[in-house]
Design an enzyme around this catalytic site. Sequence first.
Site, PDB file in Angstrom:
ATOM      1  CD  GLU A   1      45.827  22.698   4.396  1.00  0.00           C
ATOM      2  OE1 GLU A   1      46.198  21.556   4.076  1.00  0.00           O
ATOM      3  OE2 GLU A   1      44.731  22.935   4.914  1.00  0.00           O
TER       4      GLU A   1
ATOM      5  CB  THR B   1      52.515  21.836   8.851  1.00  0.00           C
ATOM      6  OG1 THR B   1      51.217  21.239   8.720  1.00  0.00           O
ATOM      7  CG2 THR B   1      52.365  23.285   9.248  1.00  0.00           C
TER       8      THR B   1
ATOM      9  N   GLY C   1      40.342  19.272  -3.478  1.00  0.00           N
ATOM     10  CA  GLY C   1      41.115  19.413  -2.248  1.00  0.00           C
ATOM     11  C   GLY C   1      40.733  18.369  -1.212  1.00  0.00           C
ATOM     12  CG  LEU C   2      37.174  17.208  -0.683  1.00  0.00           C
ATOM     13  CD1 LEU C   2      35.720  16.798  -0.814  1.00  0.00           C
ATOM     14  CD2 LEU C   2      37.396  17.885   0.668  1.00  0.00           C
TER      15      LEU C   2
ATOM     16  CB  SER D   1      39.979  12.186  -5.643  1.00  0.00           C
ATOM     17  OG  SER D   1      40.859  12.815  -6.551  1.00  0.00           O
ATOM     18  CB  SER D   2      45.422  11.643  -5.549  1.00  0.00           C
ATOM     19  OG  SER D   2      45.703  12.566  -4.524  1.00  0.00           O
TER      20      SER D   2
ATOM     21  CG  ASP E   1      46.613  14.486   1.148  1.00  0.00           C
ATOM     22  OD1 ASP E   1      46.618  15.285   2.103  1.00  0.00           O
ATOM     23  OD2 ASP E   1      46.644  14.853  -0.042  1.00  0.00           O
TER      24      ASP E   1
HETATM   25  P1  ADP Z   1      42.818  15.641  -5.402  1.00  0.00           P
HETATM   26  O1  ADP Z   1      42.899  16.914  -4.653  1.00  0.00           O
HETATM   27  O2  ADP Z   1      41.399  15.262  -5.682  1.00  0.00           O
HETATM   28  O3  ADP Z   1      43.616  14.549  -4.782  1.00  0.00           O
HETATM   29  P2  ADP Z   1      44.787  15.300  -7.440  1.00  0.00           P
HETATM   30  O4  ADP Z   1      45.140  16.115  -8.637  1.00  0.00           O
HETATM   31  O5  ADP Z   1      45.819  15.060  -6.416  1.00  0.00           O
HETATM   32  O6  ADP Z   1      43.474  15.949  -6.815  1.00  0.00           O
HETATM   33  O7  ADP Z   1      44.293  13.865  -7.908  1.00  0.00           O
HETATM   34  C1  ADP Z   1      43.276  13.761  -8.886  1.00  0.00           C
HETATM   35  C2  ADP Z   1      43.665  12.695  -9.873  1.00  0.00           C
HETATM   36  O8  ADP Z   1      43.471  11.397  -9.264  1.00  0.00           O
HETATM   37  C3  ADP Z   1      42.789  12.662 -11.105  1.00  0.00           C
HETATM   38  O9  ADP Z   1      43.242  13.588 -12.072  1.00  0.00           O
HETATM   39  C4  ADP Z   1      42.958  11.221 -11.555  1.00  0.00           C
HETATM   40  O10 ADP Z   1      44.173  11.041 -12.256  1.00  0.00           O
HETATM   41  C5  ADP Z   1      43.038  10.479 -10.244  1.00  0.00           C
HETATM   42  N1  ADP Z   1      41.693  10.039  -9.869  1.00  0.00           N
HETATM   43  C6  ADP Z   1      40.842  10.593  -8.984  1.00  0.00           C
HETATM   44  N2  ADP Z   1      39.671   9.917  -8.906  1.00  0.00           N
HETATM   45  C7  ADP Z   1      39.783   8.907  -9.823  1.00  0.00           C
HETATM   46  C8  ADP Z   1      38.930   7.834 -10.233  1.00  0.00           C
HETATM   47  N3  ADP Z   1      37.697   7.689  -9.722  1.00  0.00           N
HETATM   48  N4  ADP Z   1      39.407   6.974 -11.153  1.00  0.00           N
HETATM   49  C9  ADP Z   1      40.648   7.107 -11.660  1.00  0.00           C
HETATM   50  N5  ADP Z   1      41.485   8.082 -11.325  1.00  0.00           N
HETATM   51  C10 ADP Z   1      41.073   8.979 -10.419  1.00  0.00           C
HETATM   52 MG    MG Z   2      45.715  14.760  -4.388  1.00  0.00          MG
END
Ligand code: ADP
Ligand code: MG
Length: 420
Positions: A50, A52, A159-160, A162-163, A207
């Site tokens: 983490e 790193t 923390g998974l 999604s970005s 990621d």
């Molecule tokens: P994570 O840890 O989930 O990556 P982040 O803050 O890095 O958290 O990223 C989350 C951001 O990614 C959300 O606030 C949004 O802007 C974008 N995001 C995630 N999922 C979606 C989605 N299904 N559609 C559009 N934007 C999304």
């Molecule tokens: Mg992210």
Amino acid sequence: MSESYETSGAMDATLSPELAAELTAEFTRRHESEPLGIWSAPGRVNLIGEHTDYNSGFVLPFAIDRRAYVVLGWRDDGLARVTSTFSDEVVEVSLAELTPEVLEGWSAYPLGVAWALLARGTLADGREPAVPPVGTSAAGLEPRGFALHIHSDVPIGAGLSSSAAIECATAVALNEYWVLGNSQKALARIGQIAENQVVGAPTGIMDQSASMLGRRDSAVFLDCRSMETSSVALGLAAHDDEILVIDTKVSHDHATGGYAARRASCELAARVMKVDSLRELTPADLPRMREALDDETFRRARHIITENDRVEETVRLLGAEGPQAIGGLLDASHVSMRDDFEISVPQLDLAVEVAQRLGAIGARMTGGGFGGSALALVSRARRPLLEAGILEAFALHQFEKPDLFVVQPSDGATMKGEPR
Ligand code: ADP
Ligand code: MG
């Protein structure tokens, strides 16, 4: 539409016919046209290693069975038009005017990737594209427009990553659409460039690497200095072990939170120790570092140096003995993040403590910290006991009810024409 264009949606084993039909219908409703195809990329869980990555060190994440899907369609007007099931907003920009400054909010992730691909994507791994982008002028000035709809089941802010799922799904889709011919590693870098330079979150390459390169039942061992990667068999199914994720629902914010401060501390430590990155240092250097650094900077650096060691040891033990052997390393990683790097929160500590008390093989917070998720490596038989105990402990502490789910190490982004 080009006659020879083939969609890659059918190649995506994670895409059921029902979901494909639903996503196609949703795209048609929102964009009033037929899509070309559906591409996807997963979220990730970091098993160990983490903070790193931006210290040129080692990480060991795996792609998970939760994904972002990108439905892509043709536009011939030079516009990028993006939608998401997550929002009613429709964002439309001219590709000719696409700059980081005009992008904000959720659309900065997919459009940031488009910008990164156009600005420098084809050269990200030092290669010229095999074929020039279709629909561009000789000078490469007029990229073909696109319509893009996002649907994701990666929980946001847990923390998974999604970005990264969105960045990588967009990257593979546009790489194919524009016929850019980037490698998987180059596309991971494109995702990181979008996140760093457009979204403004100073995150490392971990990621996107996991999301691009993940493989079923395996983790991705990544050396962030050489950028060499290898697949490491996890052997979870063979040992009847599982990875339980505990999403504490405490949301983090990389762009404005303590992430940047931790990064700055690591850079300071490296500067004082006269090395390019903390990767150059080993546990043997710690006594010298204690003399040279203030206490806080020393502890930040100690986390990185010991964590690099733990990642290498985890890879070795997974190969030699299997997942049962790595529990102590997961536990030690958590202590280091809690006490030295100070990125844990009470909810994460509680989840880890209860998991350990109830017989997990090992447990730690995972991801950037300040919220998000913890993971527990646990035998399948014992998992229900852990789940009940964690829910009970959170209720007792009057913490918000966490989300608990098992994640399966899964294949990375769908990509045509590149060997994995
Ligand atoms: P994570 O840890 O989930 O990556 P982040 O803050 O890095 O958290 O990223 C989350 C951001 O990614 C959300 O606030 C949004 O802007 C974008 N995001 C995630 N999922 C979606 C989605 N299904 N559609 C559009 N934007 C999304
Ligand atoms: Mg992210």
